[in-house]
Design an enzyme around this catalytic site. Structure first.
Site, PDB file in Angstrom:
ATOM      1  N   ARG A 113       0.820  -1.238   0.000  1.00 46.80           N
ATOM      2  CA  ARG A 113       0.000   0.000   0.000  1.00 46.80           C
ATOM      3  C   ARG A 113       0.840   1.267   0.000  1.00 46.80           C
ATOM      4  O   ARG A 113       0.409   2.335   0.415  1.00 46.80           O
ATOM      5  CB  ARG A 113      -0.978   0.024   1.168  1.00 46.80           C
ATOM      6  N   LYS A 135       2.588  11.207 -11.970  1.00 48.26           N
ATOM      7  CA  LYS A 135       1.738  10.326 -12.789  1.00 48.26           C
ATOM      8  C   LYS A 135       2.495   9.009 -12.969  1.00 48.26           C
ATOM      9  O   LYS A 135       3.627   9.012 -13.461  1.00 48.26           O
ATOM     10  CB  LYS A 135       1.446  10.947 -14.149  1.00 48.26           C
ATOM     11  N   GLU A 177       8.703  17.925 -25.845  1.00 44.86           N
ATOM     12  CA  GLU A 177       8.092  18.407 -24.595  1.00 44.86           C
ATOM     13  C   GLU A 177       8.689  19.760 -24.192  1.00 44.86           C
ATOM     14  O   GLU A 177       7.995  20.630 -23.680  1.00 44.86           O
ATOM     15  CB  GLU A 177       8.284  17.391 -23.455  1.00 44.86           C
ATOM     16  N   LYS A 223       6.574  22.977 -14.547  1.00 41.73           N
ATOM     17  CA  LYS A 223       5.703  21.855 -14.188  1.00 41.73           C
ATOM     18  C   LYS A 223       5.440  21.830 -12.681  1.00 41.73           C
ATOM     19  O   LYS A 223       4.319  21.554 -12.235  1.00 41.73           O
ATOM     20  CB  LYS A 223       6.307  20.533 -14.660  1.00 41.73           C
ATOM     21  N   GLU A 233      -4.938  16.948 -11.665  1.00 45.37           N
ATOM     22  CA  GLU A 233      -5.443  17.330 -12.996  1.00 45.37           C
ATOM     23  C   GLU A 233      -6.922  17.711 -12.978  1.00 45.37           C
ATOM     24  O   GLU A 233      -7.763  17.076 -13.617  1.00 45.37           O
ATOM     25  CB  GLU A 233      -5.180  16.212 -14.026  1.00 45.37           C
ATOM     26  N   ARG A 237      -3.728  21.541 -14.756  1.00 47.05           N
ATOM     27  CA  ARG A 237      -2.720  20.558 -15.221  1.00 47.05           C
ATOM     28  C   ARG A 237      -2.970  20.094 -16.659  1.00 47.05           C
ATOM     29  O   ARG A 237      -2.057  19.641 -17.328  1.00 47.05           O
ATOM     30  CB  ARG A 237      -2.668  19.370 -14.247  1.00 47.05           C
ATOM     31  N   ASN A 241      -1.027  18.933 -21.543  1.00 43.24           N
ATOM     32  CA  ASN A 241      -1.342  18.037 -22.664  1.00 43.24           C
ATOM     33  C   ASN A 241      -1.364  18.765 -24.005  1.00 43.24           C
ATOM     34  O   ASN A 241      -1.826  18.202 -25.003  1.00 43.24           O
ATOM     35  CB  ASN A 241      -2.711  17.368 -22.425  1.00 43.24           C
ATOM     36  N   HIS A 244      -0.963  17.028 -27.384  1.00 46.64           N
ATOM     37  CA  HIS A 244      -1.062  15.580 -27.187  1.00 46.64           C
ATOM     38  C   HIS A 244      -2.331  14.954 -27.767  1.00 46.64           C
ATOM     39  O   HIS A 244      -2.332  13.769 -28.090  1.00 46.64           O
ATOM     40  CB  HIS A 244      -0.954  15.238 -25.702  1.00 46.64           C
ATOM     41  N   HIS A 248      -1.533  11.634 -29.922  1.00 50.12           N
ATOM     42  CA  HIS A 248      -1.869  10.235 -29.614  1.00 50.12           C
ATOM     43  C   HIS A 248      -2.315   9.469 -30.854  1.00 50.12           C
ATOM     44  O   HIS A 248      -1.806   8.369 -31.107  1.00 50.12           O
ATOM     45  CB  HIS A 248      -2.891  10.156 -28.471  1.00 50.12           C
ATOM     46  N   HIS A 261       7.804  10.297 -29.682  1.00 49.82           N
ATOM     47  CA  HIS A 261       6.734  10.996 -28.959  1.00 49.82           C
ATOM     48  C   HIS A 261       6.886  12.514 -29.140  1.00 49.82           C
ATOM     49  O   HIS A 261       5.902  13.224 -29.372  1.00 49.82           O
ATOM     50  CB  HIS A 261       6.778  10.614 -27.480  1.00 49.82           C
TER      51      HIS A 261
HETATM   52  N1  GLY Z   1       2.791  14.799 -18.759  1.00 54.38           N
HETATM   53  C1  GLY Z   1       1.610  15.466 -18.394  1.00 54.38           C
HETATM   54  C2  GLY Z   1       1.392  15.516 -16.924  1.00 54.38           C
HETATM   55  O1  GLY Z   1       2.251  15.126 -16.157  1.00 54.38           O
HETATM   56  O2  GLY Z   1       0.335  15.954 -16.501  1.00 54.38           O
END
Ligand code: GLY
Length: 353
Positions: A113, A135, A177, A223, A233, A237, A241, A244, A248, A261
């Site tokens: 956990r 993430k 990025e 960031k 998010e 946040r 994207n 993106h 995708h 990418h």
């Molecule tokens: N790579 C996008 C984020 O971390 O929200």
């Protein structure tokens, strides 16, 4: 040494250190406890001196590549940890790019956990983006990153010198990025003074290798500000994207081969910007500046050969679609983007012409 902190209202704290040679001095940042290292076969060969600093029973080496970011590798890592009797007070170090970082992060969030996580990113993409902000996860046969959690690393140790062994494909993955951060800088932090667009205009591609610390610091700081204010998010946040939603389908249609990418994101930025110009949100001058910068860093010189109907179809399957209208981030001014929730398929098709 640069230190940046993410500190959220729920008392979640991530300390990020950026310093040359951290791969050799990292032990100064660790405590007197058991550390389990997760890395991949390629890095184990490139950095044996680093790997040997760990007890060999606590080193878990996975195969290199996106196709191994799956439930089987997750189970493999978990079993190794349990076999070695990992305890809740122990810690996991992820030494690698996005695949290792995301998988190890999810493992850390779920084994017993949750145990402490330390990220040591080894690619430009991971240093500037994926290792920051918690993430974690892995891919399923239904899509990328569909199983995962938000689980911030306690410490993120970034050694820019690790990028000396990066190949051009991996470098471009990260560069896409970096350009994204240039075009969203003021939306991440309206007081930001990195002026990444100007920096990228003034420099040449060849110069970037000597400026990596500045680039990483800028992206990480931007960031960190976003994640500090919106870790899970909500709305803010989402700006990360940018590019993106187009990228995708581009990646899926190229079977995740050939197009990195970063290149997919760069093409996505170009088409989102074209749409913003068609809609009169930005002027032609800013659109041309964006395209020129993406070309200068050789991110959009591959010609995409996908049928626009196929791209739109995949975009319409995206989780950001409601009542056949797609939510899309569009540029609204230099270094600023905003989310538009009413984009229809004819508009997307028009941007792809
Ligand atoms: N790579 C996008 C984020 O971390 O929200």
């Amino acid at each position: 040494m640069d230190k940046i902190i993410i500190s959220t209202s729920e008392n979640i704290k991530s300390e990020i250190f950026i310093e040359d040679d951290l791969r050799n001095t990292f032990q100064e940042y660790l405590e007197d406890k058991k550390y389990f290292l997760i890395t991949n076969t390629k890095l184990a060969k490139l950095y044996p001196g680093f790997i040997y600093k760990f007890n060999k029973n606590r080193v878990i080496i996975i195969k290199d590549g996106e196709k191994y970011k799956n439930i089987k590798t997750f189970e493999y890592i978990i079993n190794k940890l349990l076999e070695q009797k990992i305890e809740r007070k122990d810690s996991i170090i992820a030494f690698g790019g996005g695949v290792v970082g995301d998988l190890a992060g999810y493992v850390a969030s779920s084994v017993l956990r949750g145990v402490e996580l330390i990220q040591m990113p080894t690619t430009l993409l991971a240093m500037c983006d994926s290792a920051i902000g918690g993430k974690t996860g892995f891919n399923s046969k239904y899509g990328k990153n569909l199983i995962g959690s938000f689980y911030c690393a306690n410490k993120i140790l970034i050694d820019p010198q690790l990028l000396n062994t990066l190949n051009i494909y991996q470098f471009k993955c990260g560069l896409g990025e970096v350009l994204k951060y240039a075009f969203i800088e003021k939306s991440c932090n309206k007081f930001s003074e990195f002026n990444l667009i100007d920096f990228l205009k003034e420099n040449q591609k060849e110069d970037l290798k000597n400026q990596l610390k500045f680039i990483i610091k800028a992206c990480v700081s931007l960031k960190a500000n976003v994640v500090t204010n919106d870790r899970l998010e909500g709305d803010l946040r989402k700006i990360l994207n940018f590019g993106h939603t187009y990228a995708h389908p581009f990646e899926a249609l190229s079977n995740y081969k050939g197009l990195s990418h970063g290149e997919a994101v760069a093409h996505g930025i170009k088409y989102a910007s074209k749409l913003a110009m068609i809609k009169g949100i930005i002027n032609e001058d800013y659109y041309n500046q964006i395209v020129l910068l993406l070309k200068k860093y050789e991110l959009i010189n591959k010609k995409l050969k996908f049928k626009k109907e196929e791209v739109v179809k995949l975009m319409m399957h995206d989780k950001k679609v409601e009542n056949s209208k797609i939510n899309l981030l569009l540029p609204i001014a230099p270094s600023e983007v905003a989310l538009f929730d009413n984009i229809d398929s004819p508009s997307i098709e028009a941007s792809l012409l």
